[in-house]
Design an enzyme around this catalytic site. Structure first.
Site, PDB file in Angstrom:
ATOM      1  CG  HIS A  73      48.687 -30.518   9.966  1.00 28.78           C
ATOM      2  ND1 HIS A  73      49.119 -29.864   8.845  1.00 28.78           N
ATOM      3  CD2 HIS A  73      48.742 -29.598  10.957  1.00 28.78           C
ATOM      4  CE1 HIS A  73      49.425 -28.611   9.136  1.00 28.78           C
ATOM      5  NE2 HIS A  73      49.202 -28.426  10.424  1.00 28.78           N
ATOM      6  CG  ASP A 122      48.599 -31.208   5.710  1.00 32.22           C
ATOM      7  OD1 ASP A 122      47.561 -31.572   6.291  1.00 32.22           O
ATOM      8  OD2 ASP A 122      49.421 -30.414   6.200  1.00 32.22           O
ATOM      9  CB  SER A 217      48.344 -25.403  10.415  1.00 29.90           C
ATOM     10  OG  SER A 217      49.667 -25.740  10.683  1.00 29.90           O
ATOM     11  N   GLY A 218      46.683 -24.666   7.742  1.00 22.71           N
ATOM     12  CA  GLY A 218      45.365 -24.749   7.127  1.00 22.71           C
ATOM     13  C   GLY A 218      44.926 -23.484   6.439  1.00 22.71           C
TER      14      GLY A 218
END
Length: 270
Positions: A73, A122, A217-218
């Site tokens: 994402h 994801d 995120s990530g």
């Protein structure tokens, strides 16, 4: 960049009872990391208008001298020229002579990623245009064994440059916080994340104090297992609004569920 779910169309943003949002930010309840400790941490940066100005959008993990692992994402464009990976980073506002700024050559998103955080997958790999070299400030992450699971209440550490509060305060220095695993049998109950917490995910937190948030995120879930620090998760989602909500832990893509895919991609793109 961490959150989504209620409005999956909101790019990583989940509303109150659903996962977080994804675009700018930090670890809530954390503190400044010690310099030169989490050497596999990456700042993934994006040039929105192709003007040569890059800004932090997500975290990432060094998994090979040519590859960075992040969340699917986090991929806002499939144009590799709009991204760069910064490794050896600590303070985003300063050049400290420890950093390497490396452009991205190729983006490989998991083939089963459909843009819906609740359906999982994801995860993405970025092949770098030039290899990361060992300057004393970087390190390739150790990864878990295929299928490896973490026990309930096991303490790991989340790191990143994401929001430190729900007002969007974003420190320049890498943040770190201890965060405890919530086993799938609990995280998947209606009181917690319910059916959107899959076995291919790791839940951690949910105490209402410590969590990942926008901008994390990530990034990695760092856990000391089998005698070494290993990256067991990739920050995926959390609740919209206040990131540190009770019974709504940060949810990570479980790295051990994607080892075969990762090795296959890296082997095919040498």
């Amino acid at each position: 960049m961490v959150w989504l779910l209620a409005l999956l169309s909101c790019f990583g943003l989940i509303c109150a009872e659903t996962p977080f949002n994804v675009l700018d930010d930090r670890v809530i309840g954390g503190s400044d990391a010690k310099p030169n400790t989490w050497k596999w941490q990456v700042s993934l940066q994006f040039d929105s208008y192709n003007e040569g100005y890059f800004s932090h959008i997500c975290g990432g993990t060094i998994v090979d001298s040519f590859f960075v692992m992040t969340a699917a994402h986090c991929i806002l464009s499939m144009d590799p020229s709009q991204y760069r990976a910064v490794v050896g980073e600590y303070n985003l506002s300063e050049i400290e002579d420890s950093e390497q700024f490396i452009f991205v050559e190729k983006i490989i998103v998991h083939p089963k990623w459909v843009g819906d955080l609740g359906k999982g997958n994801d995860i993405a790999l970025l092949k770098l245009a030039t290899p990361i070299y060992d300057n004393g400030f970087v390190e390739i992450a150790n990864l878990p064994y295929p299928g490896q699971m973490l026990p309930h209440d096991f303490t790991c550490y989340i790191t990143g440059w994401g929001s430190m509060d729900h007002y969007g305060s974003t420190p320049e220095i890498l943040q770190v916080a201890p965060i405890n695993v919530v086993e799938h049998a609990i995280c998947s109950t209606p009181e917690w994340w319910g059916s959107i917490a899959l076995e291919t995910m790791v839940c951690a937190g949910g105490d209402g104090v410590i969590s990942g948030c926008h901008g994390d995120s990530g990034g990695p879930l760092n856990c000391q297992t089998d005698g070494a620090w290993r990256v067991h998760g990739v920050v995926s989602y959390g609740p919209a609004g206040m990131c540190n909500q009770a019974y709504k832990p940060t949810v990570f893509t479980r790295v051990s569920s994607f080892m075969d895919w990762m090795y296959s991609v890296m082997g095919a793109n040498l």
